[in-house]
Structure formats: structure tokens, C-alpha cells
Scaffold this motif. Sequence first.
Motif, PDB file in Angstrom:
ATOM      1  N   ALA A 111      25.661  44.327  32.866  1.00  0.00           N
ATOM      2  CA  ALA A 111      26.495  43.648  31.862  1.00  0.00           C
ATOM      3  C   ALA A 111      25.653  43.232  30.657  1.00  0.00           C
ATOM      4  CB  ALA A 111      27.164  42.426  32.491  1.00  0.00           C
ATOM      5  N   ASN A 112      24.426  42.771  30.910  1.00  0.00           N
ATOM      6  CA  ASN A 112      23.533  42.408  29.799  1.00  0.00           C
ATOM      7  C   ASN A 112      23.149  43.637  28.977  1.00  0.00           C
ATOM      8  OD1 ASN A 112      21.699  40.451  28.413  1.00  0.00           O
ATOM      9  ND2 ASN A 112      20.129  41.814  29.229  1.00  0.00           N
ATOM     10  N   GLU A 113      22.910  44.768  29.642  1.00  0.00           N
ATOM     11  CA  GLU A 113      22.584  46.004  28.928  1.00  0.00           C
ATOM     12  C   GLU A 113      23.748  46.448  28.045  1.00  0.00           C
ATOM     13  OE1 GLU A 113      21.256  49.065  31.533  1.00  0.00           O
ATOM     14  OE2 GLU A 113      19.673  47.836  32.436  1.00  0.00           O
ATOM     15  N   LEU A 114      24.982  46.337  28.568  1.00  0.00           N
ATOM     16  CA  LEU A 114      26.144  46.689  27.755  1.00  0.00           C
ATOM     17  C   LEU A 114      26.240  45.778  26.534  1.00  0.00           C
ATOM     18  CD1 LEU A 114      28.930  47.336  30.447  1.00  0.00           C
ATOM     19  CD2 LEU A 114      27.703  49.031  29.080  1.00  0.00           C
ATOM     20  N   TYR A 115      25.979  44.480  26.739  1.00  0.00           N
ATOM     21  CA  TYR A 115      26.051  43.537  25.618  1.00  0.00           C
ATOM     22  C   TYR A 115      24.983  43.836  24.569  1.00  0.00           C
ATOM     23  CZ  TYR A 115      26.055  39.150  23.026  1.00  0.00           C
ATOM     24  OH  TYR A 115      26.099  38.213  22.025  1.00  0.00           O
ATOM     25  N   GLU A 116      23.786  44.234  25.019  1.00  0.00           N
ATOM     26  CA  GLU A 116      22.692  44.511  24.085  1.00  0.00           C
ATOM     27  C   GLU A 116      22.969  45.736  23.213  1.00  0.00           C
ATOM     28  OE1 GLU A 116      19.191  44.743  26.471  1.00  0.00           O
ATOM     29  OE2 GLU A 116      18.839  42.566  26.393  1.00  0.00           O
ATOM     30  N   ARG A 117      23.921  46.552  23.596  1.00  0.00           N
ATOM     31  CA  ARG A 117      24.287  47.700  22.768  1.00  0.00           C
ATOM     32  C   ARG A 117      25.177  47.290  21.589  1.00  0.00           C
ATOM     33  NH1 ARG A 117      26.028  51.868  27.661  1.00  0.00           N
ATOM     34  NH2 ARG A 117      24.066  51.705  28.855  1.00  0.00           N
ATOM     35  N   LEU A 118      25.708  46.077  21.641  1.00  0.00           N
ATOM     36  CA  LEU A 118      26.566  45.605  20.559  1.00  0.00           C
ATOM     37  C   LEU A 118      25.714  45.066  19.415  1.00  0.00           C
ATOM     38  CD1 LEU A 118      29.234  43.669  22.675  1.00  0.00           C
ATOM     39  CD2 LEU A 118      29.371  46.015  21.805  1.00  0.00           C
ATOM     40  N   PRO A 119      26.150  45.222  18.170  1.00  0.00           N
ATOM     41  CA  PRO A 119      25.351  44.732  17.026  1.00  0.00           C
ATOM     42  C   PRO A 119      25.094  43.229  17.065  1.00  0.00           C
ATOM     43  CG  PRO A 119      27.063  46.257  16.289  1.00  0.00           C
ATOM     44  CD  PRO A 119      27.340  45.977  17.739  1.00  0.00           C
ATOM     45  N   PRO A 125      21.538  36.701  21.771  1.00  0.00           N
ATOM     46  CA  PRO A 125      21.171  37.295  23.064  1.00  0.00           C
ATOM     47  C   PRO A 125      21.665  36.428  24.221  1.00  0.00           C
ATOM     48  CG  PRO A 125      19.271  36.272  22.037  1.00  0.00           C
ATOM     49  CD  PRO A 125      20.370  36.234  21.023  1.00  0.00           C
ATOM     50  N   ILE A 126      22.047  37.073  25.325  1.00  0.00           N
ATOM     51  CA  ILE A 126      22.537  36.341  26.493  1.00  0.00           C
ATOM     52  C   ILE A 126      21.640  36.548  27.702  1.00  0.00           C
ATOM     53  CG2 ILE A 126      24.932  36.478  25.694  1.00  0.00           C
ATOM     54  CD1 ILE A 126      25.349  38.715  27.795  1.00  0.00           C
ATOM     55  N   LYS A 127      20.479  37.141  27.492  1.00  0.00           N
ATOM     56  CA  LYS A 127      19.600  37.442  28.618  1.00  0.00           C
ATOM     57  C   LYS A 127      19.229  36.181  29.384  1.00  0.00           C
ATOM     58  CE  LYS A 127      15.447  40.027  29.839  1.00  0.00           C
ATOM     59  NZ  LYS A 127      14.315  40.857  29.336  1.00  0.00           N
ATOM     60  N   GLY A 128      18.953  35.088  28.683  1.00  0.00           N
ATOM     61  CA  GLY A 128      18.602  33.841  29.355  1.00  0.00           C
ATOM     62  C   GLY A 128      19.723  33.322  30.234  1.00  0.00           C
ATOM     63  N   TYR A 129      20.958  33.391  29.734  1.00  0.00           N
ATOM     64  CA  TYR A 129      22.104  32.937  30.529  1.00  0.00           C
ATOM     65  C   TYR A 129      22.318  33.826  31.749  1.00  0.00           C
ATOM     66  CZ  TYR A 129      23.030  30.438  26.184  1.00  0.00           C
ATOM     67  OH  TYR A 129      22.909  29.641  25.079  1.00  0.00           O
ATOM     68  N   VAL A 130      22.133  35.136  31.562  1.00  0.00           N
ATOM     69  CA  VAL A 130      22.278  36.060  32.687  1.00  0.00           C
ATOM     70  C   VAL A 130      21.259  35.746  33.769  1.00  0.00           C
ATOM     71  CG1 VAL A 130      22.054  38.475  33.384  1.00  0.00           C
ATOM     72  CG2 VAL A 130      23.319  37.899  31.311  1.00  0.00           C
ATOM     73  N   GLN A 131      20.036  35.420  33.352  1.00  0.00           N
ATOM     74  CA  GLN A 131      19.009  35.085  34.331  1.00  0.00           C
ATOM     75  C   GLN A 131      19.345  33.809  35.085  1.00  0.00           C
ATOM     76  OE1 GLN A 131      15.534  35.186  31.780  1.00  0.00           O
ATOM     77  NE2 GLN A 131      14.912  37.168  32.603  1.00  0.00           N
ATOM     78  N   VAL A 132      19.957  32.853  34.409  1.00  0.00           N
ATOM     79  CA  VAL A 132      20.383  31.628  35.099  1.00  0.00           C
ATOM     80  C   VAL A 132      21.427  31.952  36.163  1.00  0.00           C
ATOM     81  CG1 VAL A 132      21.571  29.423  34.817  1.00  0.00           C
ATOM     82  CG2 VAL A 132      19.848  30.126  33.162  1.00  0.00           C
ATOM     83  N   VAL A 133      22.395  32.792  35.818  1.00  0.00           N
ATOM     84  CA  VAL A 133      23.428  33.184  36.800  1.00  0.00           C
ATOM     85  C   VAL A 133      22.785  33.926  37.967  1.00  0.00           C
ATOM     86  CG1 VAL A 133      25.534  34.520  37.152  1.00  0.00           C
ATOM     87  CG2 VAL A 133      25.206  33.268  35.017  1.00  0.00           C
ATOM     88  N   LYS A 134      21.804  34.778  37.672  1.00  0.00           N
ATOM     89  CA  LYS A 134      21.100  35.487  38.746  1.00  0.00           C
ATOM     90  C   LYS A 134      20.431  34.510  39.709  1.00  0.00           C
ATOM     91  CE  LYS A 134      19.965  39.786  36.286  1.00  0.00           C
ATOM     92  NZ  LYS A 134      18.857  40.623  35.773  1.00  0.00           N
ATOM     93  N   ILE A 135      19.783  33.479  39.127  1.00  0.00           N
ATOM     94  CA  ILE A 135      19.116  32.480  39.969  1.00  0.00           C
ATOM     95  C   ILE A 135      20.129  31.773  40.853  1.00  0.00           C
ATOM     96  CG2 ILE A 135      17.864  30.299  39.917  1.00  0.00           C
ATOM     97  CD1 ILE A 135      16.418  31.301  37.424  1.00  0.00           C
ATOM     98  N   LEU A 136      21.290  31.418  40.269  1.00  0.00           N
ATOM     99  CA  LEU A 136      22.330  30.749  41.056  1.00  0.00           C
ATOM    100  C   LEU A 136      22.845  31.655  42.167  1.00  0.00           C
ATOM    101  CD1 LEU A 136      24.363  28.994  38.201  1.00  0.00           C
ATOM    102  CD2 LEU A 136      22.699  27.966  39.765  1.00  0.00           C
ATOM    103  N   VAL A 137      23.049  32.934  41.867  1.00  0.00           N
ATOM    104  CA  VAL A 137      23.517  33.888  42.880  1.00  0.00           C
ATOM    105  C   VAL A 137      22.501  34.020  44.003  1.00  0.00           C
ATOM    106  CG1 VAL A 137      24.033  36.325  43.310  1.00  0.00           C
ATOM    107  CG2 VAL A 137      24.999  35.188  41.308  1.00  0.00           C
ATOM    108  N   LEU A 138      21.228  34.163  43.651  1.00  0.00           N
ATOM    109  CA  LEU A 138      20.187  34.323  44.678  1.00  0.00           C
ATOM    110  C   LEU A 138      20.005  33.045  45.486  1.00  0.00           C
ATOM    111  CD1 LEU A 138      17.541  36.398  42.682  1.00  0.00           C
ATOM    112  CD2 LEU A 138      19.080  37.207  44.469  1.00  0.00           C
ATOM    113  N   CYS A 139      20.119  31.885  44.838  1.00  0.00           N
ATOM    114  CA  CYS A 139      20.021  30.629  45.581  1.00  0.00           C
ATOM    115  C   CYS A 139      21.189  30.482  46.560  1.00  0.00           C
ATOM    116  CB  CYS A 139      19.997  29.438  44.620  1.00  0.00           C
ATOM    117  SG  CYS A 139      18.457  29.284  43.687  1.00  0.00           S
ATOM    118  N   GLY A 140      22.401  30.796  46.078  1.00  0.00           N
ATOM    119  CA  GLY A 140      23.555  30.760  46.979  1.00  0.00           C
ATOM    120  C   GLY A 140      23.417  31.742  48.119  1.00  0.00           C
ATOM    121  N   ALA A 141      22.915  32.943  47.826  1.00  0.00           N
ATOM    122  CA  ALA A 141      22.709  33.949  48.873  1.00  0.00           C
ATOM    123  C   ALA A 141      21.670  33.476  49.877  1.00  0.00           C
ATOM    124  CB  ALA A 141      22.284  35.270  48.240  1.00  0.00           C
TER     125      ALA A 141
END
Length: 402
Positions: A111-119, A125-141
Motif C-alpha cells: 500500500a505504501n509503494e502504491l501511494y509513493e507512485r502518486l505525485p 509521505p506516509i512511510k512513518g505511519y505505515v511503520q507504526v501500523v506494522k509495529i502494532l500488527v506485529l505486537c498484536g501478533a
Amino acid sequence: MEQLTTTFYAQPLWAQTIIGLALLAFASLALNYVLKHVILRLAAPYLDRKTKTIDKSATWLATAAPLLVISRGIALVPNLPAEVYDLVRNVAQALIVLSVAMAIVKALSYANELYERLPRSRNRPIKGYVQVVKILVLCGAAIILISVLIDQSPLLLLSGLGAITAVLLLVFKDTILSLVASVQLTTNDMLRVGDWITMPSMDADGDVIDISLHTVKVQNFDKTITTIPTHRLVSDAFQNWRGMAESGGRRIKRSIVLDQNTIRFLDDEEVLDLKKFKMLKTYLADKREEIAEWNARELDGEDAPVNARRLTNIGTLRAYMIAYLQWHPRIGDGFTMLVRQMAPGPQGVPIEIYCFTDTTSWGEYENIQGDIFDHLLAIVPEFDLALFQEPTGRDMSAALAR
């Protein structure tokens, strides 16, 4: 079927267990092969070919299906000790949780790669927010995985988090600081990928190539990479040259230092001689008329030269510099342009050139600046002025030879 069942149960107990495990392993491996080598290959033409991230997400998700067969099918294996059954089931379920979590993580990366293709991704950039969600997902897992392995409710683990909150805050201190900094950088539009920044405290001087949750990578002009903690960009000062790039012009601010001993008034013959400069004709005519009117009005018949206004060689040089910059085709319009005389000092009188080129390209900028000062340095003697420089060995030799 009845005959096969009768034959199966006619086997010794250990043989029944081995046959059951073999059948379970075969079923899970067959399902894994069908999903990854048949279904995914058939779906490949319909997936995004610009990246492999979506393929990895689908592969992780496909891995969960054979594990689900094992976690459910292990109950059908006869004569299996309860301890072994619980162990295999719990491990399989834990691996399912891990597979699904990794599939979600890879999907977030896609999803971040798709967003980075947009002007607009360069500005927001949303990479930082995506990484936060990843951390939450991995912590929950991780919480669910541990609860599955110990065969306890996840709520039991969550109830104990209050006791270790201080420890978690200490462990994730940098992550929390970086998250807050990322929000500030993005919200205030302080930094974008591609910006040229300078940060002396981190020895960074180059282009931003990556902005993530914890770090910002800067490729310096010597091609080295400086990694800056994201929160340092909020707590420390840095200079962003984006405004210069967007303006379309780059500033020239450099001085020519003149020897004070060569500054003097010009006589009428020298003024007439300077009319050979095409750029000075209008200036000299207007200035002589202005001075003549002032002298006639203020002197009231006095003819002492010391009381009269006269042209100076340094003032005429400044006028020439202004005219030259106004004529120069590579000096940008609409920007501030000054030629100013700075305070005299032990090294002479600095004449500062302040203007902007019509390009921000580094190479072109240096060429334009070099051409301008090549000409101005060479033209100074035409006004009977001399450039100032510290005495050199050649100067000392010439003085001793006299």
C-alpha cells in the motif's frame, strides 16, 4: 472404503499413528503445492508486476492454509498422546498467526509503494505511519502467538501490561519520539524526499533519499549516506533549500575587495574617457548633470574643488557593476539585486555583489558566478583601482628589488 478402514485399524497402534501423520503431512504439502505453484501462478498475470511485495504477501497468506489443515487434522490422528497433540496444534496455530501477520505487513508495504507512485507522495509521505501500523500488527501478533503457545487467553497477557508499562515506555522511547517527530515533519511540511538539507550537527549536506519512522537518510554530495534520527530533525536546527529550488533562482553573495589607497576623485578628462563604456553613458550623463546642478546651487560661486561634489572611481565602478548585472542574461528577474559597499577594514573596502541566477542547477550556477567575477575582477584596473590581497613572496621580492 470399508476394506481400507478395516485394514487400517488392523495395523498396530504405532503404525496407525505413523500412517495418520503421513497422511496429514501429505495433505498439507499437497495443499501448499497447489496454492503456491498452481493458483498463485495462475493469478500472477493479474498481480502488480512493478513490485514483488504483493507476491510475498500472497505467499505468506497461502502458507496459513496448510498450517490450518495441520492444526485441525492433528485431532484425527489416532493414538496420539495428548501432550503431542496439544504441542502440534499450538505450534501450528502460532505459525498461522505469524503467517497472517506477515501477510498484513507485506500488504501494508505494498500500500505504501502504491501511494509513493502518486505525485502528492513527495509532499506527504506516509512511510512513518505505515511503520507504526506494522509495529502494532506485529505486537498484536506477538501477544496472540504467545497466548496460543501457552494455551491461555490473550486477555490474561493484556491484563499484565499495566505492570510493565514503564518498561515498555523505556524500550519504545525512540519509537514514540520518532512517531511524534514524523507527525510534526509531515503536518508542517518541513521535509520531503528530494529536499536538499544541511545539518552541521550531523555532518549532513545533501539530498533526502528516504524518510522512515526512526531515521531520515541523506545522501551527501560526496555520495556518502548520513542517517539522522527522525526526532533530531525536530529538536535540532537544519536548513532546507527547497525554497531556493522552488523559486527558480540561486543567490550569489560574494565580495570584491579593493585597496583603499587607490580610491580617489575623477577629473573631467577621466570622466570623458570612461564614456567609452557603453553601460556607463547614461549614468555619467545623469550624474554629471546632477552634480553640476548641486554645485551651482550650493557653492554659490565658490571654485575650491574641496567643496564641490565630484565623481569617484569607486562610485563609478559600482554603477558599472549594477549596469553589468542588469544586462547579464543569466541574472534572474524579480529577485533582489544589489551592489553595496561594505564597511572598510584592514583588508580593504569590500564591494558585495548580491543577486540571483536564473537557474538552481549547481553546475550552471557556478559557471555563471565564475563568469561574472572573472569579468568584474578584470575590469577593476580600468577604473584606476586595485584589488587588495595579502602580501606574497612575489610582492616582497619586488619591494626588495627596488
